[in-house]
Write a protein that holds these residues in place. Sequence first.
Motif, short mmCIF file in Angstrom:
data_model
loop_
_atom_site.label_atom_id
_atom_site.label_comp_id
_atom_site.label_asym_id
_atom_site.label_seq_id
_atom_site.Cartn_x
_atom_site.Cartn_y
_atom_site.Cartn_z
N CYS A 38 1.06 -1.44 0.12
CA CYS A 38 0.04 -0.12 0.00
C CYS A 38 0.87 1.28 0.02
N SER A 39 1.97 1.23 0.69
CA SER A 39 2.67 2.48 0.78
C SER A 39 3.39 2.75 -0.76
N THR A 40 3.73 1.56 -1.34
CA THR A 40 4.40 1.90 -2.64
C THR A 40 3.57 2.41 -3.61
N SER A 41 2.43 1.80 -3.50
CA SER A 41 1.19 2.06 -4.25
C SER A 41 0.84 3.66 -4.14
N MET A 42 0.94 4.14 -2.85
CA MET A 42 0.48 5.45 -2.83
C MET A 42 1.59 6.53 -3.10
N LYS A 48 2.65 10.26 -9.78
CA LYS A 48 2.02 10.50 -11.05
C LYS A 48 1.03 11.80 -10.92
N SER A 49 0.38 12.00 -9.95
CA SER A 49 -0.58 13.38 -9.77
C SER A 49 0.23 14.56 -9.66
#
Length: 64
Positions: A38-42, A48-49
Amino acid sequence: MMNVTCFFCKKNNAINRSDDQYFKIKKNPKASYVCKDCSTSMQKEAQKSTGLNPDTIDLHNKYL
């Protein structure tokens, strides 16, 4: 060894002293735990944003 639940994905994880968040959870059992996935995904979503990449930050300014 300590069993914790990820705040985001709700999966159970067994962590030990080598995990970065182990001592935070040990000190405050009510603290939230975020698993590595989850940390990597965030982090990727934030990159990206915002268009910012930690590798492009000046290494000297990172520590100031």
